[in-house]
Motif scaffolding. Structure first.
Motif, PDB file in Angstrom:
ATOM      1  N   ALA A 131     -81.376 -23.628-104.645  1.00  0.00           N
ATOM      2  CA  ALA A 131     -81.052 -25.050-104.468  1.00  0.00           C
ATOM      3  C   ALA A 131     -79.605 -25.221-104.015  1.00  0.00           C
ATOM      4  O   ALA A 131     -79.313 -26.040-103.139  1.00  0.00           O
ATOM      5  CB  ALA A 131     -81.305 -25.810-105.768  1.00  0.00           C
ATOM      6  N   ILE A 132     -78.705 -24.441-104.584  1.00  0.00           N
ATOM      7  CA  ILE A 132     -77.300 -24.513-104.170  1.00  0.00           C
ATOM      8  C   ILE A 132     -77.158 -24.059-102.721  1.00  0.00           C
ATOM      9  O   ILE A 132     -76.460 -24.692-101.924  1.00  0.00           O
ATOM     10  CB  ILE A 132     -76.411 -23.669-105.103  1.00  0.00           C
ATOM     11  CG1 ILE A 132     -76.368 -24.323-106.482  1.00  0.00           C
ATOM     12  CG2 ILE A 132     -75.007 -23.500-104.529  1.00  0.00           C
ATOM     13  CD1 ILE A 132     -75.773 -23.448-107.563  1.00  0.00           C
ATOM     14  N   MET A 133     -77.851 -22.981-102.364  1.00  0.00           N
ATOM     15  CA  MET A 133     -77.785 -22.464-100.992  1.00  0.00           C
ATOM     16  C   MET A 133     -78.243 -23.539 -99.995  1.00  0.00           C
ATOM     17  O   MET A 133     -77.581 -23.789 -98.985  1.00  0.00           O
ATOM     18  CB  MET A 133     -78.656 -21.216-100.859  1.00  0.00           C
ATOM     19  CG  MET A 133     -78.689 -20.627 -99.468  1.00  0.00           C
ATOM     20  SD  MET A 133     -79.732 -19.159 -99.341  1.00  0.00           S
ATOM     21  CE  MET A 133     -81.369 -19.850 -99.550  1.00  0.00           C
ATOM     22  N   VAL A 134     -79.366 -24.191-100.269  1.00  0.00           N
ATOM     23  CA  VAL A 134     -79.873 -25.234 -99.369  1.00  0.00           C
ATOM     24  C   VAL A 134     -78.940 -26.435 -99.372  1.00  0.00           C
ATOM     25  O   VAL A 134     -78.614 -26.980 -98.307  1.00  0.00           O
ATOM     26  CB  VAL A 134     -81.308 -25.654 -99.767  1.00  0.00           C
ATOM     27  CG1 VAL A 134     -81.741 -26.898 -99.000  1.00  0.00           C
ATOM     28  CG2 VAL A 134     -82.278 -24.518 -99.520  1.00  0.00           C
ATOM     29  N   LEU A 191     -75.711 -31.252 -98.355  1.00  0.00           N
ATOM     30  CA  LEU A 191     -76.253 -32.184 -99.350  1.00  0.00           C
ATOM     31  C   LEU A 191     -75.670 -31.942-100.736  1.00  0.00           C
ATOM     32  O   LEU A 191     -76.113 -32.539-101.705  1.00  0.00           O
ATOM     33  CB  LEU A 191     -77.782 -32.042 -99.419  1.00  0.00           C
ATOM     34  CG  LEU A 191     -78.548 -32.359 -98.147  1.00  0.00           C
ATOM     35  CD1 LEU A 191     -80.016 -31.990 -98.305  1.00  0.00           C
ATOM     36  CD2 LEU A 191     -78.404 -33.823 -97.788  1.00  0.00           C
ATOM     37  N   ALA A 192     -74.696 -31.058-100.832  1.00  0.00           N
ATOM     38  CA  ALA A 192     -74.186 -30.624-102.132  1.00  0.00           C
ATOM     39  C   ALA A 192     -73.638 -31.763-102.987  1.00  0.00           C
ATOM     40  O   ALA A 192     -73.762 -31.739-104.196  1.00  0.00           O
ATOM     41  CB  ALA A 192     -73.134 -29.543-101.946  1.00  0.00           C
ATOM     42  N   ASP A 193     -73.054 -32.789-102.383  1.00  0.00           N
ATOM     43  CA  ASP A 193     -72.469 -33.882-103.159  1.00  0.00           C
ATOM     44  C   ASP A 193     -73.288 -35.172-103.045  1.00  0.00           C
ATOM     45  O   ASP A 193     -72.796 -36.250-103.289  1.00  0.00           O
ATOM     46  CB  ASP A 193     -71.027 -34.122-102.719  1.00  0.00           C
ATOM     47  CG  ASP A 193     -70.924 -34.525-101.258  1.00  0.00           C
ATOM     48  OD1 ASP A 193     -71.932 -34.385-100.526  1.00  0.00           O
ATOM     49  OD2 ASP A 193     -69.847 -34.965-100.845  1.00  0.00           O
ATOM     50  N   GLY A 238     -83.622 -30.792 -93.402  1.00  0.00           N
ATOM     51  CA  GLY A 238     -84.368 -32.034 -93.241  1.00  0.00           C
ATOM     52  C   GLY A 238     -85.764 -31.943 -93.824  1.00  0.00           C
ATOM     53  O   GLY A 238     -86.388 -32.959 -94.117  1.00  0.00           O
ATOM     54  N   GLY A 239     -86.262 -30.740 -94.019  1.00  0.00           N
ATOM     55  CA  GLY A 239     -87.573 -30.546 -94.629  1.00  0.00           C
ATOM     56  C   GLY A 239     -87.485 -30.679 -96.135  1.00  0.00           C
ATOM     57  O   GLY A 239     -86.440 -30.453 -96.730  1.00  0.00           O
ATOM     58  N   LYS A 240     -88.584 -31.023 -96.767  1.00  0.00           N
ATOM     59  CA  LYS A 240     -88.575 -31.222 -98.209  1.00  0.00           C
ATOM     60  C   LYS A 240     -89.078 -30.018 -98.989  1.00  0.00           C
ATOM     61  O   LYS A 240     -88.574 -29.725-100.057  1.00  0.00           O
ATOM     62  CB  LYS A 240     -89.409 -32.447 -98.579  1.00  0.00           C
ATOM     63  CG  LYS A 240     -88.779 -33.739 -98.119  1.00  0.00           C
ATOM     64  CD  LYS A 240     -89.560 -34.921 -98.621  1.00  0.00           C
ATOM     65  CE  LYS A 240     -88.907 -36.209 -98.161  1.00  0.00           C
ATOM     66  NZ  LYS A 240     -89.598 -37.370 -98.699  1.00  0.00           N
ATOM     67  N   MET A 289     -87.109 -30.397-102.297  1.00  0.00           N
ATOM     68  CA  MET A 289     -85.751 -30.908-102.392  1.00  0.00           C
ATOM     69  C   MET A 289     -85.681 -32.205-101.607  1.00  0.00           C
ATOM     70  O   MET A 289     -86.098 -32.261-100.456  1.00  0.00           O
ATOM     71  CB  MET A 289     -84.784 -29.875-101.846  1.00  0.00           C
ATOM     72  CG  MET A 289     -84.849 -28.599-102.625  1.00  0.00           C
ATOM     73  SD  MET A 289     -83.717 -27.381-102.021  1.00  0.00           S
ATOM     74  CE  MET A 289     -84.435 -25.923-102.753  1.00  0.00           C
ATOM     75  N   ASP A 290     -85.147 -33.234-102.272  1.00  0.00           N
ATOM     76  CA  ASP A 290     -85.112 -34.556-101.654  1.00  0.00           C
ATOM     77  C   ASP A 290     -83.917 -35.340-102.180  1.00  0.00           C
ATOM     78  O   ASP A 290     -83.406 -35.043-103.261  1.00  0.00           O
ATOM     79  CB  ASP A 290     -86.426 -35.296-101.975  1.00  0.00           C
ATOM     80  CG  ASP A 290     -86.689 -36.459-101.040  1.00  0.00           C
ATOM     81  OD1 ASP A 290     -85.980 -36.613-100.025  1.00  0.00           O
ATOM     82  OD2 ASP A 290     -87.636 -37.215-101.315  1.00  0.00           O
ATOM     83  N   LEU A 291     -83.540 -36.336-101.433  1.00  0.00           N
ATOM     84  CA  LEU A 291     -82.495 -37.255-101.883  1.00  0.00           C
ATOM     85  C   LEU A 291     -83.158 -38.420-102.601  1.00  0.00           C
ATOM     86  O   LEU A 291     -84.244 -38.856-102.215  1.00  0.00           O
ATOM     87  CB  LEU A 291     -81.669 -37.753-100.700  1.00  0.00           C
ATOM     88  CG  LEU A 291     -80.859 -36.689 -99.972  1.00  0.00           C
ATOM     89  CD1 LEU A 291     -80.221 -37.280 -98.730  1.00  0.00           C
ATOM     90  CD2 LEU A 291     -79.815 -36.095-100.876  1.00  0.00           C
TER      91      LEU A 291
END
Length: 89
Positions: free
Chosen positions: A11-14, A20-22, A59-61, A85-87
């Motif tokens: 997750a950190i790598m992506v 998207l880290a912050d 951009g992929g989830k 992974m999503d916002l």
């Protein structure tokens, strides 16, 4: 657990590579495949995690990863795992 640590590393790598880290990215652990535990990991061991992307793109989830955990160069655990992974909306 070792697999949870590999998933967090992925997750950190992506997050970092997709900038998207912050951004409060949400990560949902979806599945684990091909898990093998090869040796015990005990307090004091230094666990080295190596994670690579099998499937996924910025951009992929949904992403699929391969992970390896080693102690002093000796394989402790290997697995493939899937995460979404999503916002937040």
């Amino acid at each position: 657990t070792i697999i949870e640590a590999m998933a967090q590393a992925a997750a950190i790598m992506v997050g970092v590579s997709a900038d998207l880290a912050d951004k409060n990215m949400l990560v949902y652990f979806m599945g684990i495949d091909k898990v093998k535990f090869r040796r015990k990991v005990v307090p004091g061991d230094v666990l080295e995690l190596n994670v690579s992307v099998i499937r996924g793109k910025p951009g992929g989830k949904v992403w699929k990863f391969a992970g390896r955990a080693e102690v002093e160069g000796e394989l402790a655990c290997e697995a493939e795992f899937t995460a979404m992974m999503d916002l937040p909306a």
